[in-house]
Write a protein that holds these residues in place. Structure first.
Motif, PDB file in Angstrom:
ATOM      1  N   LEU A   1      -4.590  16.122   1.998  1.00 28.65           N
ATOM      2  CA  LEU A   1      -5.508  14.952   1.749  1.00 28.65           C
ATOM      3  C   LEU A   1      -4.595  13.685   1.704  1.00 28.65           C
ATOM      4  O   LEU A   1      -3.204  13.632   1.183  1.00 28.65           O
ATOM      5  CB  LEU A   1      -5.619  15.249   0.008  1.00 28.65           C
ATOM      6  N   LEU A   2      -4.965  12.930   2.346  1.00 30.32           N
ATOM      7  CA  LEU A   2      -4.215  11.303   2.542  1.00 30.32           C
ATOM      8  C   LEU A   2      -4.853  10.483   1.573  1.00 30.32           C
ATOM      9  O   LEU A   2      -6.223  10.114   2.032  1.00 30.32           O
ATOM     10  CB  LEU A   2      -4.189  11.217   3.903  1.00 30.32           C
ATOM     11  N   VAL A   3      -4.410   9.950   0.632  1.00 31.92           N
ATOM     12  CA  VAL A   3      -4.923   8.887  -0.081  1.00 31.92           C
ATOM     13  C   VAL A   3      -4.240   7.597  -0.016  1.00 31.92           C
ATOM     14  O   VAL A   3      -3.003   7.665  -0.236  1.00 31.92           O
ATOM     15  CB  VAL A   3      -5.189   9.457  -1.631  1.00 31.92           C
ATOM     16  N   ARG A   4      -4.901   6.412   0.142  1.00 31.02           N
ATOM     17  CA  ARG A   4      -4.202   5.207   0.154  1.00 31.02           C
ATOM     18  C   ARG A   4      -4.673   4.594  -1.119  1.00 31.02           C
ATOM     19  O   ARG A   4      -5.821   4.572  -1.755  1.00 31.02           O
ATOM     20  CB  ARG A   4      -4.825   4.442   1.384  1.00 31.02           C
ATOM     21  N   TRP A   5      -3.343   4.033  -1.784  1.00 26.49           N
ATOM     22  CA  TRP A   5      -3.552   3.432  -3.116  1.00 26.49           C
ATOM     23  C   TRP A   5      -2.907   1.911  -3.135  1.00 26.49           C
ATOM     24  O   TRP A   5      -2.012   1.930  -2.163  1.00 26.49           O
ATOM     25  CB  TRP A   5      -2.684   4.163  -4.148  1.00 26.49           C
ATOM     26  N   ASP A   6      -3.211   1.116  -3.927  1.00 30.88           N
ATOM     27  CA  ASP A   6      -2.660   0.075  -3.944  1.00 30.88           C
ATOM     28  C   ASP A   6      -0.983   0.228  -4.422  1.00 30.88           C
ATOM     29  O   ASP A   6      -0.235  -0.646  -4.031  1.00 30.88           O
ATOM     30  CB  ASP A   6      -3.226  -0.907  -4.994  1.00 30.88           C
ATOM     31  N   SER A   7      -0.968   1.170  -5.191  1.00 27.94           N
ATOM     32  CA  SER A   7       0.638   1.245  -5.813  1.00 27.94           C
ATOM     33  C   SER A   7       0.816   2.724  -6.142  1.00 27.94           C
ATOM     34  O   SER A   7      -0.356   3.468  -6.353  1.00 27.94           O
ATOM     35  CB  SER A   7       0.866   0.516  -6.884  1.00 27.94           C
ATOM     36  N   ILE A   8       1.982   3.031  -6.386  1.00 28.90           N
ATOM     37  CA  ILE A   8       2.373   4.498  -6.749  1.00 28.90           C
ATOM     38  C   ILE A   8       1.712   4.707  -8.293  1.00 28.90           C
ATOM     39  O   ILE A   8       0.961   5.704  -8.537  1.00 28.90           O
ATOM     40  CB  ILE A   8       3.786   4.922  -7.058  1.00 28.90           C
TER      41      ILE A   8
ATOM     42  N   MET B   1       0.983  -1.117  -0.117  1.00 36.52           N
ATOM     43  CA  MET B   1       0.084   0.019  -0.140  1.00 36.52           C
ATOM     44  C   MET B   1       0.999   0.950  -0.053  1.00 36.52           C
ATOM     45  O   MET B   1       2.017   1.219   0.759  1.00 36.52           O
ATOM     46  CB  MET B   1      -0.833   0.011   1.331  1.00 36.52           C
ATOM     47  N   ILE B   2       0.608   2.128  -0.791  1.00 37.84           N
ATOM     48  CA  ILE B   2       0.973   3.636  -0.806  1.00 37.84           C
ATOM     49  C   ILE B   2       0.194   4.599  -0.177  1.00 37.84           C
ATOM     50  O   ILE B   2      -1.047   4.741  -0.417  1.00 37.84           O
ATOM     51  CB  ILE B   2       1.563   3.838  -2.296  1.00 37.84           C
ATOM     52  N   LEU B   3       0.724   5.569   0.590  1.00 36.31           N
ATOM     53  CA  LEU B   3      -0.187   6.700   1.152  1.00 36.31           C
ATOM     54  C   LEU B   3       0.523   7.907   0.321  1.00 36.31           C
ATOM     55  O   LEU B   3       1.531   8.149   0.371  1.00 36.31           O
ATOM     56  CB  LEU B   3       0.250   7.059   2.551  1.00 36.31           C
TER      57      LEU B   3
ATOM     58  N   GLN C   1     -14.650  14.153  -4.247  1.00 35.99           N
ATOM     59  CA  GLN C   1     -14.166  12.820  -3.605  1.00 35.99           C
ATOM     60  C   GLN C   1     -14.855  11.536  -4.306  1.00 35.99           C
ATOM     61  O   GLN C   1     -14.234  10.478  -4.198  1.00 35.99           O
ATOM     62  CB  GLN C   1     -14.153  12.891  -2.021  1.00 35.99           C
ATOM     63  N   LYS C   2     -15.898  11.750  -5.035  1.00 33.63           N
ATOM     64  CA  LYS C   2     -16.473  10.563  -5.593  1.00 33.63           C
ATOM     65  C   LYS C   2     -15.973  10.138  -6.781  1.00 33.63           C
ATOM     66  O   LYS C   2     -15.787   8.921  -7.219  1.00 33.63           O
ATOM     67  CB  LYS C   2     -17.870  10.841  -6.030  1.00 33.63           C
ATOM     68  N   ILE C   3     -15.177  11.171  -7.598  1.00 37.21           N
ATOM     69  CA  ILE C   3     -14.373  10.677  -8.649  1.00 37.21           C
ATOM     70  C   ILE C   3     -12.874   9.834  -8.120  1.00 37.21           C
ATOM     71  O   ILE C   3     -12.794   8.773  -8.792  1.00 37.21           O
ATOM     72  CB  ILE C   3     -13.727  12.157  -9.170  1.00 37.21           C
ATOM     73  N   ILE C   4     -12.254  10.180  -7.197  1.00 36.54           N
ATOM     74  CA  ILE C   4     -11.070   9.545  -6.727  1.00 36.54           C
ATOM     75  C   ILE C   4     -11.397   8.186  -6.380  1.00 36.54           C
ATOM     76  O   ILE C   4     -10.802   7.159  -6.522  1.00 36.54           O
ATOM     77  CB  ILE C   4     -10.150  10.120  -5.883  1.00 36.54           C
ATOM     78  N   ALA C   5     -12.574   8.211  -5.469  1.00 30.50           N
ATOM     79  CA  ALA C   5     -12.999   6.727  -4.804  1.00 30.50           C
ATOM     80  C   ALA C   5     -13.465   5.988  -5.849  1.00 30.50           C
ATOM     81  O   ALA C   5     -13.392   4.751  -5.662  1.00 30.50           O
ATOM     82  CB  ALA C   5     -14.153   7.346  -4.191  1.00 30.50           C
ATOM     83  N   ALA C   6     -13.617   6.371  -7.111  1.00 35.79           N
ATOM     84  CA  ALA C   6     -14.144   5.247  -8.303  1.00 35.79           C
ATOM     85  C   ALA C   6     -12.816   4.826  -9.165  1.00 35.79           C
ATOM     86  O   ALA C   6     -12.904   3.942 -10.151  1.00 35.79           O
ATOM     87  CB  ALA C   6     -15.033   5.974  -8.977  1.00 35.79           C
ATOM     88  N   GLN C   7     -11.760   5.269  -8.731  1.00 37.18           N
ATOM     89  CA  GLN C   7     -10.386   4.916  -9.232  1.00 37.18           C
ATOM     90  C   GLN C   7     -10.020   3.435  -8.845  1.00 37.18           C
ATOM     91  O   GLN C   7      -9.878   3.199  -7.916  1.00 37.18           O
ATOM     92  CB  GLN C   7      -9.200   6.056  -9.268  1.00 37.18           C
ATOM     93  N   PRO C   8      -9.595   2.761 -10.059  1.00 39.08           N
ATOM     94  CA  PRO C   8      -8.797   1.691  -9.941  1.00 39.08           C
ATOM     95  C   PRO C   8      -7.621   1.732  -9.151  1.00 39.08           C
ATOM     96  O   PRO C   8      -6.955   2.505  -9.227  1.00 39.08           O
ATOM     97  CB  PRO C   8      -8.360   1.050 -11.373  1.00 39.08           C
ATOM     98  N   GLY C   9      -7.448   0.832  -7.997  1.00 36.52           N
ATOM     99  CA  GLY C   9      -6.442   0.936  -7.066  1.00 36.52           C
ATOM    100  C   GLY C   9      -6.562   1.788  -5.971  1.00 36.52           C
ATOM    101  O   GLY C   9      -5.672   2.021  -5.252  1.00 36.52           O
ATOM    102  N   TYR C  10      -7.814   2.465  -5.807  1.00 38.52           N
ATOM    103  CA  TYR C  10      -7.626   3.446  -4.571  1.00 38.52           C
ATOM    104  C   TYR C  10      -8.385   2.475  -3.637  1.00 38.52           C
ATOM    105  O   TYR C  10      -8.762   1.565  -3.595  1.00 38.52           O
ATOM    106  CB  TYR C  10      -8.997   4.464  -5.120  1.00 38.52           C
ATOM    107  N   ARG C  11      -7.709   3.013  -2.477  1.00 39.86           N
ATOM    108  CA  ARG C  11      -8.459   2.198  -1.401  1.00 39.86           C
ATOM    109  C   ARG C  11      -8.872   3.178  -0.446  1.00 39.86           C
ATOM    110  O   ARG C  11     -10.200   2.769   0.266  1.00 39.86           O
ATOM    111  CB  ARG C  11      -7.106   1.744  -0.458  1.00 39.86           C
ATOM    112  N   SER C  12      -8.604   4.487  -0.036  1.00 38.30           N
ATOM    113  CA  SER C  12      -9.300   5.083   0.870  1.00 38.30           C
ATOM    114  C   SER C  12      -8.784   6.369   0.822  1.00 38.30           C
ATOM    115  O   SER C  12      -7.624   6.645   0.415  1.00 38.30           O
ATOM    116  CB  SER C  12      -9.364   4.637   2.406  1.00 38.30           C
ATOM    117  N   HIS C  13      -9.575   7.516   1.441  1.00 36.10           N
ATOM    118  CA  HIS C  13      -8.944   8.975   1.569  1.00 36.10           C
ATOM    119  C   HIS C  13      -9.501   9.431   2.731  1.00 36.10           C
ATOM    120  O   HIS C  13     -10.342   9.092   3.405  1.00 36.10           O
ATOM    121  CB  HIS C  13      -9.206   9.495   0.298  1.00 36.10           C
TER     122      HIS C  13
END
Length: 103
Positions: A54-61, A1-3, A26-38
């Motif tokens: 803004l803190l966003v957790r992604w599966d990868s960079i 996970m990447i922050l 925030q609805k846009i970012i939450a729908a992105q592949p690889g998104y976990r939370s913000h």
């Protein structure tokens, strides 16, 4: 996970409008592949109430960049939010090395 940590200096007096726009964006970012939370946080001290992080957790960079940053959703995100920032944003990525969120 990447922050992803993005420092967002919002123009003084524009905080309420920014928060309203972010509520939609925030609805846009939450729908992105690889998104976990913000999480969006705002400065709580008297001298930094226009500063947001803004803190966003992604599966990868790559899920963030190029993934989100080269998507049509990102273009809409920019249109909705980037007009509020002055002078500009700073973004960096971090990997957890200890703590509850370590993969």
């Amino acid at each position: 996970m990447i922050l992803e940590i993005a420092q967002l200096p919002v123009k003084a007096g524009e905080e309420s409008a920014f928060e309203a726009a972010f509520d939609e964006a925030q609805k846009i970012i939450a729908a992105q592949p690889g998104y976990r939370s913000h999480e969006l946080v705002r400065g709580a001290d008297s001298g930094n109430s226009s500063q947001y992080v803004l803190l966003v957790r992604w599966d990868s960079i790559e899920a963030h960049d190029p993934g989100f940053r080269q998507s049509a959703g990102y273009q809409r995100w920019r249109e909705m939010l980037h007009r509020f920032y002055e002078p500009g944003i700073a973004v960096a990525h971090f990997a957890t090395v200890a703590g509850a969120l370590k993969d």
